[in-house]
Design a protein around this motif. Structure first.
Motif, PDB file in Angstrom:
ATOM      1  N   GLU A 214       0.832  -1.205   0.000  1.00 33.08           N
ATOM      2  CA  GLU A 214       0.000   0.000   0.000  1.00 33.08           C
ATOM      3  C   GLU A 214       0.867   1.257   0.000  1.00 33.08           C
ATOM      4  OE1 GLU A 214      -2.357  -0.658   3.438  1.00 33.08           O
ATOM      5  OE2 GLU A 214      -3.571  -2.225   2.499  1.00 33.08           O
ATOM      6  N   VAL A 215       1.946   1.233   0.777  1.00 37.43           N
ATOM      7  CA  VAL A 215       2.844   2.386   0.800  1.00 37.43           C
ATOM      8  C   VAL A 215       3.528   2.546  -0.558  1.00 37.43           C
ATOM      9  CG1 VAL A 215       4.991   3.282   1.785  1.00 37.43           C
ATOM     10  CG2 VAL A 215       3.207   2.394   3.279  1.00 37.43           C
ATOM     11  N   LEU A 216       3.952   1.444  -1.154  1.00 38.52           N
ATOM     12  CA  LEU A 216       4.557   1.509  -2.487  1.00 38.52           C
ATOM     13  C   LEU A 216       3.576   2.070  -3.504  1.00 38.52           C
ATOM     14  CD1 LEU A 216       6.406  -1.930  -2.474  1.00 38.52           C
ATOM     15  CD2 LEU A 216       7.490   0.311  -2.570  1.00 38.52           C
ATOM     16  N   SER A 217       2.325   1.637  -3.400  1.00 34.70           N
ATOM     17  CA  SER A 217       1.293   2.154  -4.296  1.00 34.70           C
ATOM     18  C   SER A 217       1.080   3.652  -4.080  1.00 34.70           C
ATOM     19  CB  SER A 217      -0.023   1.397  -4.065  1.00 34.70           C
ATOM     20  OG  SER A 217      -1.062   1.917  -4.858  1.00 34.70           O
ATOM     21  N   ALA A 218       1.119   4.066  -2.806  1.00 33.64           N
ATOM     22  CA  ALA A 218       0.948   5.494  -2.504  1.00 33.64           C
ATOM     23  C   ALA A 218       2.105   6.303  -3.084  1.00 33.64           C
ATOM     24  CB  ALA A 218       0.863   5.694  -1.000  1.00 33.64           C
TER      25      ALA A 218
END
Length: 528
Positions: free
Chosen positions: A208-212
């Motif tokens: 999720e952080v990578l996607s953000a």
């Protein structure tokens, strides 16, 4: 994180100073560093040596290197904490978006550059999630509607809206890390520096952080500097990769090429650490007597039910890997085993003693506990005194304690820091110091909460080799880790936590099948 398999390395990698094709080569500079050096007061060697670097506006740079190589010091310099917040000797120049960090107060720099530090607790200012995320925008005197919009946008960017209403001290380590990132995003910085943003995160949260981060690149002309040891997920997104060592930039260039060079070096360095280590028995758990017994354990924090009816037995010589999502109860469970949390219901016996009727100081003789946050168990003013702290408290002969301390300091690469203040160590060095401090009195049970945080591949291998020696000599080890590959490769037994319950408890081969059947694919290893 262990180095990737040798098959992932290739010959002929080169280093260069130019970003990859498609990066904003013609964009104005966001970061300009000229001959930057910095030395902390109690260090003989500089943390940074003659560093020069240019980063274009909108560029995404990943920085890696061994623990203690100067990565975090560079991040502190970029954000102005060096020299404004740390004593030491600085030479050279750092400019961010044309602004000199030495000539500009931190409060003014914060509008331009935001740093999410390696230890999220170190930058939390409030007791509630919403207050934490609003703190920066409110101090800019923005209209209420804009503050609330930024709060929602930044929390939504990393899927943390469900944390609204929570108190920050009650958050898990991974949840704190996500809230810290959200609080930096709320400032709408032109330059965002993330120091190990995925280190405390479970696999889904890390994605999720990578996607953000990818979303930020697509929607904002933001310059991103990410310091990481988990490199592979960032390679497709990054424009450039930098490798630091001994305070210097040693490699800089195309991410895939620099990565291959770096991995080859790490594989060569790590191989001797495991050359004489046999893998644990994969067929059955260790046959020793029961040393830990948990019966119908439940625990609440306020109205939140953190642990729900847990029962299990742990035998001498087992190496148990504990995995699960952030907030699933893993750390709380470990704290209950060590007597730091008293069960709401149920019982825990450690070497036959019920934790409800035994002092924590007594349990600590049998349990060596390495906390998730390295700063939570530093008590002394020198590294040497820290390593003998517990042994001295337990009345171990000073000469024996000193001899064992020297051995473990050397084992974990900290022997040259014996007279340094522990808080001057890097985050990864503090983690290794924590492990050193629980070993000299030789407890039979070792509990490790995220032992690989802040570790480069070499030092992660060093820790794992030491843990394997402990386990194979009869010690019992329980380790919480988000490094799924390491857990499945070396542990004799896997526990999967979910919402305060143990969903899976089995040897790795059967645990893998059960996790697959549950559809929890994020907690499966990458290797076949």
């Amino acid at each position: 994180m262990m180095p990737p398999r040798p098959s992932e390395t290739t010959e002929g990698a080169t280093s260069c100073d130019q970003p990859r094709s498609g990066s904003p080569c013609g964009a104005p500079l966001a970061i300009s560093i000229r001959d930057l050096s910095f030395t902390f007061p109690d260090r003989l060697l500089p943390a940074l040596r003659n560093v020069s670097l240019e980063v274009a506006q909108g560029e995404f740079v990943v920085i890696t290197g061994p623990s203690g190589s100067g990565k975090s010091a560079l991040a502190l310099a970029l954000a102005g904490y060096i020299p404004h917040g740390f004593d030491g000797t600085m030479t050279g120049e750092v400019r961010v978006c044309g602004t000199s960090t030495t000539e500009t107060p931190l409060c003014d720099l914060s509008v331009t550059v935001s740093l999410c530090r390696q230890d999220p607790e170190s930058q939390m200012c409030t007791l509630a999630v919403e207050d934490e995320v609003r703190f920066g925008p409110e101090n800019l005197a923005l209209p209420v509607a804009e503050v609330l919009r930024r709060e929602e946008d930044s929390l939504a960017a990393i899927d943390c809206l469900h944390l609204l209403g929570r108190e920050t001290p009650s958050l898990s380590g991974g949840e704190k890390q996500r809230v810290a990132i959200a609080s930096m995003l709320a400032m709408n910085p032109r330059v965002l520096i993330l120091d190990e943003p995925t280190s405390n995160l479970d696999p889904d949260a890390a994605r999720e952080v990578l996607s953000a981060i990818e979303k930020l690149r697509q929607t904002r002309n933001i310059t991103l500097v990410v310091i990481e040891h988990r490199l592979f997920p960032f390679l497709p997104m990054a424009d450039r990769m930098i490798v630091m060592k001994e305070g210097e930039i040693r490699l800089s260039g195309n991410p895939e090429e620099v990565y291959r060079d770096y991995v080859a070096m790490l594989n060569n360095d790590c191989a001797p650490l495991f050359a004489q280590q046999s893998l644990p028995n994969r067929e059955t758990s260790a046959p020793g007597p029961v040393v830990l017994e948990v019966c119908d354990l439940s625990f609440k924090r306020g109205e939140l039910e953190v642990l729900r009816s847990l029962s299990l037995e742990v035998r001498q010589g087992e190496f148990i890997g504990i995995i699960g999502a952030n907030g699933s109860g893993k750390t709380t469970f470990l704290e209950c085993l060590a007597g730091l949390n008293q069960p709401g219901s149920g019982d825990i016996e450690v070497c036959g003693a019920n934790t409800k009727r035994v002092k924590v100081s007594t349990l600590a003789r049998d349990i060596g506990f390495v906390f998730q946050n390295p700063n939570h168990q530093i008590f002394e003013n020198t590294v040497g005194a820290e390593v003998t702290f517990a042994a001295s408290n337990f009345g171990l002969d000073p000469e024996i304690a000193a001899s064992r301390a020297q051995r473990v300091l050397s084992q974990f690469g900290l022997e040259s820091y014996e007279n340094f203040h522990p808080l001057r160590l890097s985050h990864g060095e503090k983690r290794r110091l924590n492990l050193c401090s629980v070993l000299p009195h030789e407890p039979g049970i070792i509990i490790l909460d995220e032992p690989f945080i802040g570790q480069d591949s070499y030092n992660a291998a060093r820790i794992m080799a030491a843990v394997l020696r402990l386990q194979q000599s009869g010690h019992t080890v329980l380790a919480v880790s988000h490094d799924i590959d390491l857990v499945f490769r070396y542990c004799t037994r896997i526990l999967l936590f979910d919402a305060g319950r143990i969903l899976v408890d089995d040897v790795p081969e059967r645990a893998r099948l059960q996790i697959l059947e549950l559809g929890k694919n994020s907690f499966l290893p990458d290797f076949s």
